[in-house]
Each structure stands twice: as C-alpha cells, then as structure tokens.
Scaffold this motif. Structure first.
Motif, mmCIF file in Angstrom:
data_model
loop_
_atom_site.group_PDB
_atom_site.id
_atom_site.type_symbol
_atom_site.label_atom_id
_atom_site.label_comp_id
_atom_site.label_asym_id
_atom_site.label_seq_id
_atom_site.Cartn_x
_atom_site.Cartn_y
_atom_site.Cartn_z
ATOM 1 N N ILE A 93 -9.720 -10.443 33.145
ATOM 2 C CA ILE A 93 -11.034 -9.877 33.916
ATOM 3 C C ILE A 93 -10.593 -8.678 34.761
ATOM 4 O O ILE A 93 -11.771 -7.871 34.471
ATOM 5 C CB ILE A 93 -11.439 -11.286 34.906
ATOM 6 N N VAL A 94 -9.926 -8.558 35.257
ATOM 7 C CA VAL A 94 -9.521 -7.082 36.117
ATOM 8 C C VAL A 94 -9.448 -6.043 35.099
ATOM 9 O O VAL A 94 -10.282 -4.917 35.394
ATOM 10 C CB VAL A 94 -8.167 -7.075 36.784
ATOM 11 N N ILE A 110 -6.672 -13.738 34.790
ATOM 12 C CA ILE A 110 -7.118 -13.008 35.802
ATOM 13 C C ILE A 110 -6.919 -11.267 35.310
ATOM 14 O O ILE A 110 -7.661 -10.349 35.642
ATOM 15 C CB ILE A 110 -6.419 -13.135 37.221
ATOM 16 N N ILE A 169 -3.304 -18.693 34.202
ATOM 17 C CA ILE A 169 -4.169 -18.323 35.400
ATOM 18 C C ILE A 169 -3.964 -16.756 35.386
ATOM 19 O O ILE A 169 -5.015 -15.936 35.639
ATOM 20 C CB ILE A 169 -4.055 -18.900 36.507
#
Lengths: 503, 145
Positions: B18-19, B15, B11
C-alpha cells in the motif's frame, strides 16, 4: 577460435594468476570449513577488493573461492558432524561415522579426491558446452531475453525455502530496488527521494554485503555455542586413503560427477540437490557388505564428487544465457559485470580471451585445490579454530571498508548497513534473501527487454508466443517451477528423515 | 514472546504494498514517449500489487487455513541485536568524519558485543582497521573520509 584460445592461454599463465587462484582456493576452503560461513560470503566480502585487480586474476580468484568452499564444507561435515555448506550435508552421513571409527584422514582424503574428480569433470563440461550453447544463444533478440529473464526468475521457486509466497515478496523487493535511479528507457528518475546520490541507482554489491554479511554478523552476536573442531590425530599409519579405495570408488565418483554436472547446469538446483541425488544413487547400487550410513567410503565419494561436479557447471547457464543458477552464481554475475564483462549470449564473442582464460583457469583451479588439500589439510583444520567472535569483528570492518571501496561513496556504506538491518529482520519471519539478488539482477533485464519487445511488435504481446525459442522458454519456465518445487520437497524430506534418524 | 511468522509477514507485505502504491506517483514522473502500456511506473506498480496479493495470501494461510509457524522471540537477544543496529547507525554518522576512527570504534564495539574479554583480539581488530586504511588510502589510492 585458435587465436582466441592462444590469447586466453597467454592471459592465463602468469605468476599473478597462479598466486591469486591459490589465495582464492585457500580462502574458499577456510570459509567453507567454518560452520556458518560459506563461499558466497567470502566472494561477497572480497569482491570490492578485486576492483583494483586485472579482470582475469580477479575472476580466477573469485571462482576459485567458490570451488574451494565446496570442498571446505566437507571438512567440518566429517570432523564435527556439521556441514560447513549445504552441499556437504550428504557427506556427513558416512563421513562422520568414518571419523568416529578412527578414519578421519581417510574420509578427508576421499572427500578431496572425489571433490577434485567432480570439479575437473564439471570444469571440462563448462569449457566444452558453454561456447556451444553460446553460439545458439547469440541469435536471441529482446523477446528471447525477456523470456530468459523470466525463466531465470523462476529459480525463485527453488530458493524460497518453505514458502514460495515469501520468496516472491523478497524477489519483488529485489526488482523494486533495481528500479531506483534513472530509468534507462524513459530517462525519468525513480525512487530517488530527492537524493542526488540515488540517481545512479542502488549498487547491487552494497545490498549483497548487507544481506549476506552484515545480517549474518548481527545474528552471530547472539551465538554462544563454541564450535570445536577435532584435531586430526597424529600420524596414524593406517588412517589414509589407498589405491584400492580409489579404484573401488572410481565408478561411483565418475557417475556422481556427471550427475553433479548435469544437475548443476539446471538453474535453481545446485550442489545440495546433486549430492543427495548422487548419494541415493550410490546407495541404490550398493554391493553386499557396503553399509551406507555407517562409514561407507562410497558414501563420502558420491556426494563430494556430485557437489563439486555441480560447481563449474552452475556457470554454464550464467555465462551463456546470463541466468544465475544459484546464489553464488548470482554473486559471480555481479562480479563479472563489475569487471566489465556482460554475461549472456554475446560474452564469448565480445570477451573471448578473458572468458576462455577463466574457463581454462577453472580446470587448473581444481588441480590446485587437490594439491592444497593434500599438503595443507592440517593447516585448514587448525584455522577453523579461529574464535567466532574475532572472526565476526574482522568481517564487519572488512565489509565496511569493502562497501566504501565500491564507488568511494559513503552512500554504499549506508546502503549496506541499512540492508543488513532489513535482512536481519527478514530472517526473523523467514523471508529468503536469495530472491532479492535474483530480482536485482534479472528485474532490469526483464523490464528493458519487455519494453523493447513491445516496441518491436507495435504493442502486440503475441510476439512472445510467435517466436519458437521464446515460447520454449515460457514453457520451460512452467516446467522448471513444477520440477523445482517437487525436487525441493523431496530434498527437504530426505534431510528431515536423516535428521530424525540422527536424533 | 511468541509471534506468528506468516501473519506478521502478511501484514508487513500488505502495508509495504500500500505504501508503495501511495509513493509511486510522487517518485516517478509521467512517461510521454510511446510506451505500449509499459511505462516507468508499470514494474513498481506490479511489485506493489504482488506484495499486496502475497500479503493477503499469507494472512489467509495464517488465519483461515491455520498454516502457521509460531516463533519465539528471545527479547534479551533481540535487545542486543537492536543495540548493535543502533551502533551501526552511530557508525554511519561517524563514518563521514573519519573512516579510521569510526571503523576502529565499530570493530571494538562489535567485539564487546560478542562478550570477549581477550585484549589481544581488540589489538588484532585495531591493527586490521589500520592495515585496511593504509591499503585503501596509500596503496589503492582510494580517497577515504
């Protein structure tokens, strides 16, 4: 060539070098002997303090720490059944039983003789082979450098621990960190977040201090167990190594040293793999009556020769190709770079006298290590009694001072503290830290040379398969990944089996 | 408290990836030179994609293949670690004011965190901080805050 060697010898034989090499070995043995500490931590913490020193004594001291720590690891392996370093894990299989049988001094003496033998052979291999490989490598162009950097990054496969995927994520972090600052090719800024201090990029040493030292110190705050090192017994006339012991173990030591040197020269391997391989080989060739695992002296000689045999040889791919074979080599790469030496094929032609001085110094370091081990062993054993809480506090403040000294900038201290926290959290989910360093070191080389190669070829990627050396490195990369994963699994199984037997 | 190592890592990696993809356009300008497809953004984008793919692989391993390592989080220990990280943050703020005072503070608090009560240890750490200051400021001529 003769002139270079003469200049190197003139550079090498100074009182200053002798003192700093001895200091390096002393510190290395202590850090290797204290469980939880290691040579890499010692090199990282002391690196900022070497900036004010001349290049040769600084590099001699740092490499001496590396050699000393490998021997130091055997002290705690033999005395308290806890390997001070990974490379000493195989030593305790027979070292600790020898200690229990009342022969701690004999086991330590054997470890010392074997370490010095392995170290000497390894240092000679480095001295003779590195310049030859470098002569071939000097013809490399950008495509070869790119393939080399990818080859170096494949080492991630072996230093990722249980999960290669997590190793790749860590490696990616290292590569991304290295992109911060002004892009040398386009001149654009990357990930500076409007902060002028980030225009020069993130300093690798600050990240290293955070990842290896600060994260470890945060973890140590929660350790409650006391590490108690056995005192060496008062002079027991029977407890020492004899000429007969040395004669008996000499063939094992020589064979194991060469195994170590060979394994060490392969990127991604290192002392731990070499020592288990050499131990297995010695066990396979055991004569009737030799009981490995129950205090057999050859069981100490084999892994100790091999893990020290791997030390200097680890520097062969580093100095000739710029590939750090393991984590200590990656830190030393940082050290060489920070002292103005560009490791890789051109190192020997551009900085011959300095490099040869360091290489010959590696041979001398092994001799000094032998004498320190022989005469100061009891001092080392006593120093390992330093309470862990005091040591933790001292190392934290030394790291903070060291981080500031990198570039007289608070930014480096912030970077160190930030990555200390990040690495601590990464440990909680088993992200390996070593790939971060590999990514930071090799990422920029790979990126810059990929762009140069494509400019050379007019945008054609076939340049990487049209050039034979380049193609060879690409094939080698795949072979190395497969072999490293296989070897790693084997080593982990052997360690697990041993731990189960111990339980 | 128990947690699943692969799932949490997956996870986090997803994240982060994507950031990273969202941040790259604001942080790296356009390359107008001849690039042959490799611009200043290529490597950062490649890392972001790598993180996303690795994150998905870890989540797949955890949820579908059930290849997982369940770890136990000792909350008491982690609170201590979090407290120490807060100390490091305070140190970072204080560092600008004075190396000597802030580092002495850090040394003393670190010892306190280890639970040691021996006064001699505190004295040793303070002496070492002073020695480091003198070494850098007076001997090596580094400008200390």
């Amino acid at each position: 060539m003769g002139q270079v060697i003469a200049a190197a010898l003139a550079n090498l034989f100074t009182v200053q070098n002798l003192i700093f090499t001895n200091i390096g070995i002393f510190i290395g043995i202590i850090f290797g002997a204290i469980p939880g500490m290691n040579g890499n931590l010692a090199i990282t913490v002391l690196l900022p303090f070497t900036f004010q020193m001349d290049t040769v004594p600084a590099l001699l001291m740092l490499t001496a720490i590396f050699f000393g720590s490998n021997f130091g690891g055997s002290i705690s392996a033999i005395l308290i059944n806890t390997p001070g370093t990974n490379a000493a894990a195989a030593t305790l299989i027979d070292g600790y039983p020898m200690c229990k049988k009342g022969q701690p001094q004999r086991a330590l003496d054997m470890a010392l003789v074997a370490s010095a033998t392995g170290g000497l052979i390894s240092a000679f291999c480095l001295l003779f082979f590195a310049p030859q490989i470098s002569k071939i490598a000097i013809t490399f162009g950008s495509p070869e450098y790119f393939a080399l950097a990818i080859f170096g990054l494949s080492v991630i496969a072996s230093v990722s621990g249980k999960s290669l995927v997590k190793g790749l994520i860590s490696g990616g972090l290292g590569i991304l960190l290295a992109t911060a600052g002004i892009d040398s090719v386009s001149g654009l800024t990357r990930f500076t977040f409007g902060n002028l201090r980030l225009y020069n990029g993130i300093k690798m040493l600050a990240v290293l201090l955070g990842v290896y030292a600060i994260a470890q110190m945060i973890g140590r705050l929660n350790r409650t167990e006391e590490v108690v090192v056995s005192e060496l017994k008062e002079i027991d006339k029977e407890d020492h190594i004899t000429i007969k012991d040395v004669k008996k173990t000499m063939p094992t030591m020589l064979k194991s040293s060469f195994i170590g040197a060979f394994i060490g020269a392969i990127p991604g391997t290192g002392g731990a793999i070499a020592s288990f391989l050499a131990y297995n080989e010695a066990k396979r060739c055991a004569k009737p009556g030799e009981e490995f695992g129950k205090g057999e002296i050859k069981g100490v000689a084999a892994p100790e020769s091999a893990n020290n045999g791997a030390t200097a040889a680890t520097l062969i791919p580093l100095l000739t190709l710029g590939i750090p074979g393991d984590v200590v080599a990656a830190t030393l790469l940082g050290a060489f770079t920070m002292h103005g030496l560009v490791v890789g094929p051109k190192l020997f032609s551009s900085s011959g006298p300095v490099v040869y001085a360091v290489l010959i110094g590696c041979v001398i370091s092994q001799l000094l290590m032998f004498f320190q081990g022989k005469y100061l062993l009891k001092v080392f054993v006593r120093i390992t009694h330093i309470p862990q809480d005091l040591l933790t506090a001292i190392l934290v403040v030394v790291c903070c001072a060291g981080a500031f000294a990198i570039g007289s900038s608070e930014m480096d201290v912030y970077v160190m503290l930030f990555f200390g926290g990040v690495a601590y959290l990464m440990q909680k989910v088993d992200f390996p830290p070593v790939p971060i360093v590999l990514g930071m070191v090799l990422g920029p080389t790979a990126e810059a040379n990929l762009r140069n190669s494509l400019v050379m070829s007019g945008g054609s990627w076939s340049i990487f398969v049209r050039r034979p050396v380049c193609l060879a490195f690409i094939i080698l990369t795949f072979v190395l990944i497969v072999l490293l994963k296989k070897g790693d699994t084997k080593q982990r199984k052997a360690t697990d089996r041993f731990m189960k037997e111990e339980e | 408290m128990k947690y699943r190592s692969n799932l949490v890592s997956g996870i986090v990696s997803l994240i982060l990836g994507i950031v990273c993809i969202l941040v790259i356009p604001c942080q790296i300008g356009e390359d107008y030179s001849v690039t042959y497809g490799i611009t200043s953004k290529t490597v950062p984008y490649a890392v972001a994609v790598l993180w996303i793919v690795c994150g998905l692989v870890l989540m797949f391993q955890s949820l579908i293949m059930k290849k997982e390592e369940v770890k136990v989080l000792d909350v008491r220990k982690e609170v201590k670690a979090a407290g120490y990280m807060a100390v490091l943050l305070a140190y970072a703020i204080l560092f600008r004011k004075s190396f000597l005072l802030s580092t002495a503070f850090l040394g003393v608090v670190t010892l306190a965190f280890t639970g040691t009560k021996r006064k001699s240890f505190y004295a040793i750490v303070l002496v070492i901080v002073a020695v480091l200051y003198v070494l850098f400021a007076k001997v090596l001529h580094v400008q200390m805050p």
